[in-house]
Design a protein around this motif. Structure first.
Motif, short mmCIF file in Angstrom:
data_model
loop_
_atom_site.label_atom_id
_atom_site.label_comp_id
_atom_site.label_asym_id
_atom_site.label_seq_id
_atom_site.Cartn_x
_atom_site.Cartn_y
_atom_site.Cartn_z
N GLN A 115 115.75 -4.55 53.06
CA GLN A 115 116.39 -3.67 54.04
C GLN A 115 116.85 -2.37 53.38
OE1 GLN A 115 118.90 -5.99 57.07
NE2 GLN A 115 118.91 -7.39 55.30
N VAL A 116 117.43 -2.52 52.17
CA VAL A 116 117.90 -1.33 51.45
C VAL A 116 116.71 -0.45 51.06
CG1 VAL A 116 119.12 -0.52 49.40
CG2 VAL A 116 119.92 -2.58 50.60
N LEU A 117 115.61 -1.07 50.60
CA LEU A 117 114.44 -0.32 50.15
C LEU A 117 113.76 0.41 51.29
CD1 LEU A 117 112.29 0.31 47.91
CD2 LEU A 117 111.15 -1.80 48.62
N THR A 118 113.52 -0.27 52.42
CA THR A 118 112.70 0.29 53.50
C THR A 118 113.49 1.06 54.54
OG1 THR A 118 112.88 -1.72 54.85
CG2 THR A 118 111.10 -1.62 53.22
N GLY A 119 114.78 0.78 54.66
CA GLY A 119 115.58 1.42 55.70
C GLY A 119 115.53 0.68 57.02
N TYR A 120 114.68 -0.35 57.13
CA TYR A 120 114.61 -1.16 58.35
C TYR A 120 115.57 -2.34 58.25
CZ TYR A 120 110.20 1.25 59.44
OH TYR A 120 109.24 2.20 59.73
N THR A 121 116.09 -2.77 59.40
CA THR A 121 116.96 -3.93 59.41
C THR A 121 116.09 -5.19 59.39
OG1 THR A 121 117.00 -4.09 61.82
CG2 THR A 121 118.66 -2.69 60.79
N ARG A 122 116.71 -6.33 59.05
CA ARG A 122 115.97 -7.59 59.02
C ARG A 122 115.45 -7.92 60.41
NH1 ARG A 122 118.61 -12.87 56.28
NH2 ARG A 122 118.32 -11.50 54.48
N GLU A 123 116.24 -7.66 61.44
CA GLU A 123 115.81 -7.96 62.80
C GLU A 123 114.56 -7.16 63.17
OE1 GLU A 123 118.87 -7.31 61.87
OE2 GLU A 123 119.68 -9.34 62.06
N GLU A 124 114.51 -5.88 62.75
CA GLU A 124 113.33 -5.07 63.04
C GLU A 124 112.08 -5.62 62.33
OE1 GLU A 124 114.77 -0.50 63.69
OE2 GLU A 124 115.14 -1.34 61.69
N LEU A 125 112.24 -6.00 61.08
CA LEU A 125 111.09 -6.45 60.31
C LEU A 125 110.57 -7.82 60.74
CD1 LEU A 125 112.24 -5.32 56.75
CD2 LEU A 125 110.50 -4.26 58.17
N LEU A 126 111.45 -8.69 61.26
CA LEU A 126 111.06 -10.04 61.63
C LEU A 126 110.74 -10.20 63.10
CD1 LEU A 126 113.60 -12.14 59.51
CD2 LEU A 126 111.23 -11.53 58.95
N SER A 127 110.81 -9.11 63.87
CA SER A 127 110.57 -9.19 65.32
C SER A 127 109.24 -8.51 65.67
CB SER A 127 111.73 -8.54 66.09
OG SER A 127 112.96 -9.16 65.76
N GLY A 128 108.13 -9.11 65.25
CA GLY A 128 106.81 -8.58 65.60
C GLY A 128 106.46 -7.28 64.90
N PHE A 129 107.12 -6.98 63.80
CA PHE A 129 106.84 -5.73 63.07
C PHE A 129 105.48 -5.84 62.38
CE2 PHE A 129 107.04 -2.85 59.48
CZ PHE A 129 107.69 -1.74 59.98
N ASP A 130 104.60 -4.85 62.61
CA ASP A 130 103.27 -4.83 61.97
C ASP A 130 103.41 -4.29 60.56
OD1 ASP A 130 100.65 -4.57 61.17
OD2 ASP A 130 99.94 -3.81 63.09
N ILE A 131 103.06 -5.14 59.59
CA ILE A 131 103.27 -4.78 58.19
C ILE A 131 102.47 -3.54 57.78
CG2 ILE A 131 101.40 -6.20 57.25
CD1 ILE A 131 103.29 -6.97 55.00
N ARG A 132 101.40 -3.23 58.53
CA ARG A 132 100.60 -2.05 58.20
C ARG A 132 101.34 -0.74 58.44
NH1 ARG A 132 95.44 -4.35 61.41
NH2 ARG A 132 97.17 -4.86 62.79
N ARG A 133 102.43 -0.80 59.21
CA ARG A 133 103.26 0.39 59.36
C ARG A 133 104.04 0.69 58.08
NH1 ARG A 133 107.00 -0.95 64.23
NH2 ARG A 133 108.04 0.93 63.41
N LEU A 134 104.28 -0.36 57.29
CA LEU A 134 105.09 -0.21 56.08
C LEU A 134 104.22 -0.04 54.83
CD1 LEU A 134 107.99 -0.33 54.85
CD2 LEU A 134 107.58 -2.78 54.50
N ILE A 135 103.26 -0.94 54.65
CA ILE A 135 102.41 -0.91 53.44
C ILE A 135 101.20 -0.02 53.69
CG2 ILE A 135 100.99 -2.30 51.89
CD1 ILE A 135 102.87 -4.61 52.34
N LYS A 136 101.07 1.02 52.87
CA LYS A 136 99.98 1.99 53.04
C LYS A 136 98.84 1.73 52.06
CE LYS A 136 101.87 4.07 56.41
NZ LYS A 136 101.28 3.85 57.74
N GLN A 137 99.14 1.21 50.89
CA GLN A 137 98.09 1.03 49.89
C GLN A 137 98.47 -0.10 48.94
OE1 GLN A 137 97.43 4.38 47.27
NE2 GLN A 137 95.25 3.95 47.10
#
Length: 637
Positions: free
Chosen positions: A312-334
């Protein structure tokens, strides 16, 4: 024709027409030229009819023979079938004799009818058929015996398979009698041999109920089997001694009729213990991950299964945002895999560098240990990827700046090499003029001045040659520094190459003897011949230059496993330990070289060439005793 000849012809005609055997004469195209009376009787054709026919008109099997091969022989006997005028078939034995008269080829035939053999052949055919039928019957019997053996083998294999399996198997009819079971079932339950396995036996029911924590469940599963039940079932039995059995049952069928049930039981005690250990490890994992500064997250497909607070600290997203259907491709680019040292020891994870885009749009670099967790109960039997990451953005920026600095240094090196090449080229022209002029002066010296001027001119020529050698070294060094040298290996015989090299150098040197020693008589290698030539020439030149006049220089060759070893040994001035530390630096020369000419580039060039050839070089030296250079090169590149 004489009277004697006529008489002989008459007798011959009489005899040939009165013999029992059929006889006839054939021309080149197998046409009838002459037939006797027996031939007419056998074929039922008149002589006039036969003389208009060919052999193939009579011989049913004529086309089945190789007549070209038959005609190459003097005589030939065979059996065949003739067809008479009435249509009946005759079995005959024909003897042909081939003659040549006045350039024409003829054949004379004598034929015996063998039709009586047809009956014998029919009987023989019937006997053969009877014999074949008998053989077929024997084969069928053998096949049946073989199938019987295979069936017995299959039953034996099935029985041994059931007995060797780690699963206990038991079949029960609808009356509650145990019809059959394997040894594993008996071992799992520790069944006494004298026990009658039936629900009608009180001792049997008491035996099983004494071992089960919940006897009612056991009775319902094992004894109370409905005759109409065709459902499969799965459940777990817990024993009083702490063991846990899983069991699976299915109907036992005979054709379309259900006659009972078959139960499979296996011990899952260790699995249960492992499951408990996994749950304990999960609790420990969560405790460690929640307090760690490293970002830890679990990924299944394109979704997050778990993230710790550091994510959460690294990405700026909350745990609820990341665990609620969040598509990992929005975060990981390469993602890039990276090779690490001693990777064979670290086979349980892969090192990757991952680029992410944080919620505020900033790009961050992560160094990650990536491992795949095997399917577990917590994740519905699907594999999960666990990533533990630390932020290396600052390191990556420093690395980028360092790469830029290296590129600049490379560019400066190329500029320096270009400058050295230009300077050497500019020096070369005046040196050539001086050399040419010096040669002209030598040519036109008179006897009075030759004794005085000749030594001076020789010294000038020597200085010119030294300067040319220095320029060659500088040009070669410039090429090596600019990385313009490429390895071009070829196959050649090394011992002969070394002999030729030593002979060539010995021709230009009369002050020192070069002694070549080889432990190999013949050695085929795959190396760059030009690079090897430069390495050995530089080392031998140095050995001669720094050795007393008249001393011996030694070149030794031998093979060590997959490498070829060269040793160049001299008894010269030697190299101090302090100088050995900087020996391969460009333009560096030892403190004890005094006035011996040189640029200090030779050994630097040698080191570069040895490295280019994936080899090693080492030096052993003692002041006033001598020096030994050892070069090890792979004999196949």
């Amino acid at each position: 024709m004489t009277i004697q000849s006529k008489l002989e012809f008459k007798f011959a005609h009489f005899l040939i027409n009165n013999i029992v055997e059929t006889a006839f004469c054939l021309g080149e195209d197998w046409q009838f030229l002459y037939v006797n009376d027996a031939a007419c009787r056998m074929t039922e054709y008149s002589r006039e009819e036969l003389l208009t026919m060919n052999l193939q008109d009579l011989d049913i099997d004529f086309s089945l023979r190789n007549w070209a091969e038959i005609q190459s022989q003097d005589s030939y006997t065979f059996k065949t079938r003739y067809r008479a005028k009435s249509g009946r078939s005759l079995l005959v034995e024909t003897s042909l004799t081939f003659i040549e008269e006045q350039g024409r080829k003829f054949s004379c035939a004598f034929v015996q009818e063998k039709s009586n053999e047809i009956v014998d052949l029919s009987i023989e055919k019937w006997l053969n058929e009877l014999r074949d039928a008998n053989n077929n019957l024997q084969q069928q019997v053998a096949e049946l015996k073989k199938k019987e053996v295979n069936l017995e083998t299959s039953l034996s294999v099935l029985s041994s398979t059931l007995e060797s399996t780690a699963i206990g198997i038991v079949s029960i009819n609808f009356e509650g009698d145990i019809l059959n079971y394997n040894q594993k079932f008996a071992e799992m339950w520790k069944i006494p041999q004298a026990l009658i396995l039936s629900k009608k036996c009180p001792r049997c029911k008491a035996f099983f109920e004494s071992q089960i924590k919940d006897p009612e469940t056991f009775n319902r599963m094992i004894w109370e089997v409905s005759s109409t039940s065709d459902m499969e079932s799965y459940d777990v039995l817990e024993l009083k001694d702490g063991r846990v059995f899983a069991h699976y049952s299915q109907p036992q069928r005979l054709g379309e009729k259900i006659i009972g049930r078959v139960w499979s039981l296996w011990d899952i005690t260790k699995s249960r213990q492992t499951e408990e250990a996994l749950r304990l490890n999960e609790a420990r994992f969560r405790a460690l991950a929640e307090t760690s500064d490293a970002s830890t997250f679990l990924i299944q497909g394109t979704q997050f299964c778990y993230v710790n607070p550091a994510v959460q600290v690294l990405t700026g997203y909350t745990r609820e945002e990341l665990l609620s259907g969040f598509d990992i491709r929005r975060l990981i680019k390469q993602r890039k895999g990276r090779q690490i040292r001693n990777s064979a020891k670290a086979t349980n994870f892969e090192y990757q560098e991952i680029t992410i885009l944080t919620k505020n749009g900033a790009e961050r670099w992560l160094a990650c240990a990536v491992t795949v967790l095997s399917s577990t109960i917590d994740f519905q039997g699907k594999s999960v990827e666990m990533i533990t990451a630390i932020d290396i953005t600052d390191y990556k920026q420093a690395e980028s700046e360092l790469n830029q600095a290296l590129e600049q240094a490379k560019h400066l090196g190329e500029l320096r090499a270009s400058f050295l090449s230009m300077v050497c080229h500019q020096f070369r022209n005046p040196l050539n003029i001086v050399s040419f002029s010096n040669n002209l002066i030598k040519r036109y010296l008179d006897a009075q001045t030759e004794e005085t001027v000749q030594p001076i001119l020789d010294q000038v020529q020597l200085s010119i040659e030294q300067l040319n050698q220095m320029l060659d070294d500088m040009l070669f060094f410039a090429r090596t520094e600019a990385a313009k040298l490429k390895l071009e290996p070829s196959q050649f015989e090394l011992v002969e190459f070394c002999h030729d090299l030593v002979a060539q150098m010995q021709m230009g040197n009369f002050t020192n003897l070069i002694h070549f020693i080889s432990q190999e008589n013949y050695l085929r290698v795959w190396m760059d011949k030009n690079i090897l030539d430069s390495i050995l020439k530089n080392l031998l030149d140095n050995a001669i230059k720094y050795s007393p006049s008249g001393s011996m220089v030694e070149l030794k060759l031998f093979r060590n496993n997959e490498k070829v070893v060269f040793k160049v040994k001299d008894s010269g001035i030697g190299i101090s330990l302090q100088d050995q530390k900087r020996l391969f630096e460009p333009f560096y020369r030892g403190n004890n070289v005094d006035n011996i000419p040189g640029t200090g580039l030779g050994l630097s060039i040698v080191k570069t060439l040895v490295d280019l050839h994936s080899g090693q070089i080492a030096v052993e030296s003692k002041i006033g005793v001598g020096t030994t250079f050892t070069v090890m090169l792979p004999y196949r590149i």
